[in-house]
Design an enzyme around this catalytic site. Structure first.
Site, PDB file in Angstrom:
ATOM      1  N   LEU A  17       2.381  -1.428   5.318  1.00 54.98           N
ATOM      2  CA  LEU A  17       2.008  -0.315   5.536  1.00 54.98           C
ATOM      3  C   LEU A  17       3.132   0.933   5.738  1.00 54.98           C
ATOM      4  O   LEU A  17       4.155   0.568   6.481  1.00 54.98           O
ATOM      5  CB  LEU A  17       1.043  -0.197   7.120  1.00 54.98           C
ATOM      6  CG  LEU A  17       0.445   0.825   7.501  1.00 54.98           C
ATOM      7  CD1 LEU A  17      -0.504   1.564   6.316  1.00 54.98           C
ATOM      8  CD2 LEU A  17      -0.176   0.638   9.174  1.00 54.98           C
ATOM      9  N   VAL A  36       6.435  -3.169   7.632  1.00 56.45           N
ATOM     10  CA  VAL A  36       6.320  -1.623   7.700  1.00 56.45           C
ATOM     11  C   VAL A  36       7.394  -0.985   6.678  1.00 56.45           C
ATOM     12  O   VAL A  36       8.406  -1.398   6.525  1.00 56.45           O
ATOM     13  CB  VAL A  36       6.760  -1.131   9.193  1.00 56.45           C
ATOM     14  CG1 VAL A  36       6.949   0.273   9.240  1.00 56.45           C
ATOM     15  CG2 VAL A  36       6.098  -1.726  10.259  1.00 56.45           C
ATOM     16  N   LYS A  37       6.791  -0.186   6.031  1.00 55.59           N
ATOM     17  CA  LYS A  37       7.661   0.493   4.846  1.00 55.59           C
ATOM     18  C   LYS A  37       8.346   1.544   5.626  1.00 55.59           C
ATOM     19  O   LYS A  37       7.740   2.550   5.835  1.00 55.59           O
ATOM     20  CB  LYS A  37       6.722   0.958   3.748  1.00 55.59           C
ATOM     21  CG  LYS A  37       5.791  -0.269   2.950  1.00 55.59           C
ATOM     22  CD  LYS A  37       4.983   0.230   1.912  1.00 55.59           C
ATOM     23  CE  LYS A  37       5.920   0.732   0.500  1.00 55.59           C
ATOM     24  NZ  LYS A  37       4.761   1.072  -0.313  1.00 55.59           N
ATOM     25  N   VAL A  38       9.454   1.438   5.095  1.00 58.66           N
ATOM     26  CA  VAL A  38      10.240   2.559   5.458  1.00 58.66           C
ATOM     27  C   VAL A  38      11.421   3.199   4.075  1.00 58.66           C
ATOM     28  O   VAL A  38      11.788   2.199   3.593  1.00 58.66           O
ATOM     29  CB  VAL A  38      11.444   2.350   6.633  1.00 58.66           C
ATOM     30  CG1 VAL A  38      12.465   3.428   6.975  1.00 58.66           C
ATOM     31  CG2 VAL A  38      10.735   1.863   7.870  1.00 58.66           C
ATOM     32  N   SER A  63       0.846  -1.289  -0.020  1.00 60.94           N
ATOM     33  CA  SER A  63      -0.049  -0.161   0.113  1.00 60.94           C
ATOM     34  C   SER A  63       0.938   1.195   0.093  1.00 60.94           C
ATOM     35  O   SER A  63       1.936   1.170   0.269  1.00 60.94           O
ATOM     36  CB  SER A  63      -0.977   0.021   1.237  1.00 60.94           C
ATOM     37  OG  SER A  63       0.062   0.071   2.466  1.00 60.94           O
TER      38      SER A  63
END
Length: 959
Positions: free
Chosen positions: A119, A150-152, A54
């Site tokens: 996310l 978790v997108k970083v 996403s």
């Protein structure tokens, strides 16, 4: 994406075939209906879908482009209002959890290799390591699913965050990778994190990560550079044309070679022995942007083992329909190297392009997040309806684009987030960060609410008939708005506000109360302000005489900052209660603190209702709401742009039921922005006229109370809009929402100050007047008289005073030595863009207000200038700052008079009349010192007759 589109053509589904080559197809798409309808599960079952990603754009389209979330919005608002980010957070986390549950069987079946949903941390944090870590940890805990990633972003600040988060055992999807060098840094960070997690006793077999390498954006940027060289007739034009559409895939193939090398290296093997997984490369941005390229290009040419391809719906549909699965990443690697070598040899710097793509990527993701939050904010407003005061504006053609540009600049520069982060560099970089505690004041109030309610009950039980607040400026103007707006509440004392040293005005208030039945609120932040101190001494003495020394303290309450002189006085005199202000809130921003809430409690307002209503505006102006959707920011942009482009007079128009809010707004605007020769001049209580009487230096702010609007005001404001004047319309649904206006205008004023380029929280010229006043009162204490002064003209019982410069200019311009001629000469100094200010050191009563209103209207209509009226010394703590420190566009007529009777100040040799005289003279001296055009008119003892005579002189002067 429709459910039908997930059904492949006859034969084996090419998406399913990807598994034969070790690649996992993921979907770059999330929508609630797609999850709830079973379409996502169908893709898992029929397409071999292994994961979902996403991003803000996806969520923005889902929330703004469907009705899927209407029920959730309504449910959220039913539970209690939250800001735009809070709403998005709840909606997004719910979708992510639901998708994670759909994908959980994949996660279990692959033993954690696949089955992930991603996310993203806020794109605003891309350049801040610690904040990224904190946000990623929060999301990990909030979703609480083992198959979350978790997108970083793989920025320089993101790499150490990735290292730390992997070391925490958190699954990470590293995004925004364009260059091989950036990927190498991320891969090292992954290994560092695994080693750290292992050292802490963590199970490295449960940690997963992907490195998202962006594809199509590279070709778009490189093709653009190639086209530029071809257009410039580069000698290698033909060879360059042959590189178009090949660089992104070549770049990816070489990154994959680095992946293979790492996977075979001793460092990873040591971790793999404990079950660690490699950090797979994920191909992102795989939809073709050039229609000349095959729509499956960035799938078919990027197939390889232990990789992921996350496809947008259209690309997934295309590959399902006519894609061909075959090993590609290890094919023609030498040719890939040649593509990149040739690109460099022909003068195109891929490193520079990828660095620019990273910067653009961060910006685009932030822009997308802005768009997402804008969508959410708009939906929130729809659901709130009249619970949120409305705001619209009508701007002339020359102003509208400037405001729009300013709002976009504020969005790109994160001005609202910087404001809420207490970033002093938004203004002058001085100490502004120390004066922003008002941003969180409603939350602080909520914690203090039980104590305020208990005090409210105590006041009611005591049976006081009146409450008299003694204060100045920020300590008095806000409470006065509440007193005038709400009036007396049944069972509670009537709140009166006294902010004057005029003996007649003090006597008028004294006549309204019985000290034995009155609660006095002494309100002073610093505790050292002259007026509240001497007013306290005066009324405390009266109360001692009425109830005795032992009981007098129980009739007094102090509102002051901790450690102030007033605190010591209150403790010494055994005040009923001491309430403390926040030292981090300046007086004019203090209305929602104890300086406003204590009077509100005393007069019997429903404090919870008031705060709950106010909080709705606080959240509307939150850091997460983009400027164009943020009512405070939008208003601030209009005010700030107006001020720097010649529209620096803000005319306040308010419905009768809330009319007193204008006096509070005057102080907020004038004292906050009027300094160093810049700023906004607020114009309150000036009667509305026909459009022809106004110049092009105004902005009109119309606060309209629903159910209490004035038809004549409505018509006049409409006429101004039709004439092309800038008008901001604010709709106040009911009086308890006046707190929303306090906060809206505080945000707007702070941001307008940033646009103007000043410190919006100091008041240097107010202090200058105080210093001059103190010199004069000290001199009186020593000698029993004020320093002598001589008028430059005297006739008909009226005296004119001015400094040498002003007196010389007026006398030189006067046609003759008469009162009329001198008044005419003074008013002749008014020009386009100026304003006239009548500064009256006389009792503020209905008769005097009416006389001055007529006088200002004559001046306005004749000279087409803005007009202001201030009663002294009240205005000294309000508009006086702008008069002395703001634009030098004021023409001042100070009005003084002989007091019929003085009132002694206990403990001092002077009375209130002497104090008022000292304040008027100190005020005038500072005006003169600042180079202002000022004339003082002393009326003698018959104020009414004197005002009438001045009116006649003005009418004659202006024809």
């Amino acid at each position: 994406m429709t459910e039908q589109s997930s059904t492949p053509k006859a034969g084996k589904n090419p998406l399913v075939e990807l598994a034969d080559y070790g690649q996992s197809p993921w979907l770059d798409f999330v929508r609630r209906s797609h999850i709830e309808s079973g379409a996502l599960k169908k893709m898992v079952d029929e397409d071999g879908l292994k994961g979902v990603t996403s991003n803000p754009s996806i969520f923005e389209k889902a929330i703004g482009g469907s009705k899927d979330y209407d029920g959730a919005f309504a449910e959220l608002e039913g539970k209690g209002d939250v800001d735009a980010f809070g709403i998005f957070d709840v909606l997004a986390i719910a979708d992510i959890k639901a998708a994670a549950d759909v994908l959980r069987p994949v996660y279990d079946a692959t033993d954690g290799v696949d089955g992930y949903i991603s996310l993203e941390v806020s794109p605003y944090l891309a350049d801040t390591t610690d904040e990224t870590i904190a946000e990623a940890r929060r999301l990990w805990k909030a979703v609480d699913k083992p198959n979350l990633m978790v997108k970083v972003p793989g920025t320089s600040a993101g790499v150490p965050a990735i290292r730390t988060l992997i070391g925490d055992g958190i699954n990470i999807n590293v995004t925004l990778l364009f260059s091989q060098e950036a990927y190498a840094a991320v891969a090292d960070a992954y290994l560092d994190g695994l080693e750290a997690f292992k050292a802490k006793g963590g199970d490295v077999s449960r940690v997963a990560s992907v490195a998202s390498f962006f594809i199509s954006r590279i070709d778009s940027a490189v093709d653009h550079a190639i086209d530029a060289k071809i257009a410039a007739k580069d000698e290698n034009a033909e060879a360059l044309a042959g590189l178009k559409g090949k660089v992104a895939i070549a770049n990816a193939k070489l990154a994959y070679q680095h992946f293979i090398k790492l996977s075979e290296g001793n460092r990873f093997k040591a971790l793999a022995a404990d079950g660690a997984r490699p950090q797979r490369l994920l191909w992102a941005s795989t939809g073709t942007k050039n229609p000349a390229y095959p729509d499956t290009l960035y799938v078919e040419d990027l197939i390889g083992r232990e990789t992921v391809n996350t496809m947008p719906p259209a690309t997934m549909d295309a590959f399902r329909d006519h894609g061909k699965a075959a090993e590609a990443l290890t094919v023609d690697v030498d040719a890939a190297r040649k593509v990149l070598d040739d690109l460099k040899r022909f003068g195109i710097d891929l490193d520079a392009i990828t660095q620019e793509l990273l910067r653009d990527g961060v910006t685009l993701f932030a822009d997308a997040f802005d768009s997402l939050l804008s969508t959410v904010a708009k939906r929130r407003v729809e659901f709130l309806g009249p619970r949120l005061d409305g705001q619209t504006h009508s701007l002339p053609a020359d102003m509208a684009p400037l405001v729009k540009a300013e709002l976009d600049t504020a969005r790109k520069g994160g001005a609202i987030r910087r404001l809420w982060a207490r970033d002093s560099s938004l203004w002058t970089g001085a100490d502004e960060n120390q004066w922003l505690a008002w941003l969180g004041i409603t939350g602080a109030d909520a914690k203090e609410l039980p104590a305020l309610v208990d005090f409210q009950k105590d006041v009611k039980a005591a049976g006081f008939t009146h409450a008299l607040l003694l204060g100045m400026g920020g300590s008095s103007l806000g409470p006065e708005v509440l007193a005038k707006t709400f009036g007396k509440q049944a069972g509670f004392p009537e709140l009166l506000v006294l902010d004057s040293t005029d003996p007649a005005q003090i006597a008028t208030f004294q006549a309204k109360i019985d000290p034995a039945k009155t609660l006095f609120i002494v309100s002073s932040k610093s505790g050292g302000t002259l007026e509240p101190n001497i007013l306290k001494e005066y009324f405390f003495d009266l109360t001692v005489k009425a109830v005795g020394a032992e009981k007098a303290g129980a009739h007094f309450v102090a509102v002051t900052d901790p450690g102030s002189h007033m605190q010591k006085v209150a403790e010494g005199d055994k005040f009923r209660k001491i309430f403390y202000g926040d030292p981090g809130i300046g007086g004019r921003y203090s209305v929602l603190s104890n300086f406003g809430m204590v009077p509100a409690a005393v007069m019997g307002l429903d404090l919870k209702r008031f705060l709950d209503a106010t909080d709705i505006m606080v959240r509307a102006c939150a850091a997460s709401v983009p400027p164009a959707d943020n009512p405070g920011a939008t208003l601030g942009a209009i005010l700030g742009v107006g001020a720097v482009n010649g529209r620096d007079k803000v005319t306040i128009v308010a419905s009768p039921g809330i009319a007193d809010v204008g006096a509070w707004m005057e102080q907020l605007l004038a004292e906050s922005t009027g300094k160093v020769g810049k700023g906004i001049v607020p114009v309150d209580s000036e009667p509305l006229g026909a459009p022809a009487v106004y110049g092009k230096d105004r902005i009109f702010a119309y606060l309209r109370l629903e159910g209490g609007a004035d038809a004549a005001q409505d018509a006049a404001v409409k006429a101004l809009e039709e004439a092309g004047q800038p008008v901001v319309r604010i709709t106040v649904s009911e009086p308890y929402q006046i707190g929303q206006e306090f906060f809206r205008w505080e945000i707007a004023t702070a941001l307008a100050g940033a646009i103007i380029g000043i410190d919006a929280f100091n008041q240097p010229d107010v202090e200058a007047s105080k210093i001059e006043t103190k010199k004069l009162t000290d001199a009186y204490e020593k000698t029993g008289t004020l320093p002598p002064e001589a008028p430059f003209f005297e006739a008909e019982g009226i005296k004119l005073f001015a400094d040498a410069r002003n007196a010389g200019e007026i006398e030189k311009a006067a046609s003759e030595k008469t009162l009329d001629a001198y008044i005419a000469a003074h008013l002749a100094r008014l020009g386009a863009g100026d304003y006239a200010a009548l500064l009256a050191y006389i009792e503020r009563n209905a008769a005097h207000t009416e006389a001055l209103t007529k006088l200002r209207t004559v001046i306005r209509d004749a000279r087409k200038v803005a007009t202001c009226v201030g009663f002294g010394p009240r205005f000294l703590h309000s508009t006086g700052q702008a008069y002395k420190g703001g634009p030098n566009s004021g023409v001042f007529l100070q009005i003084t008079a002989d007091d019929a009777k003085d009132l002694a100040v206990p403990g001092h040799t002077y009375g209130f009349s002497i104090v008022k005289q000292a304040q008027a003279r100190g005020d005038f001296d500072v005006l003169a010192e600042r180079g202002r055009r000022a004339l003082r008119v002393h009326l003698g003892s018959d104020v009414g007759a004197g005002l009438a005579r001045i009116a006649t002189a003005v009418e004659r002067a202006l024809g």
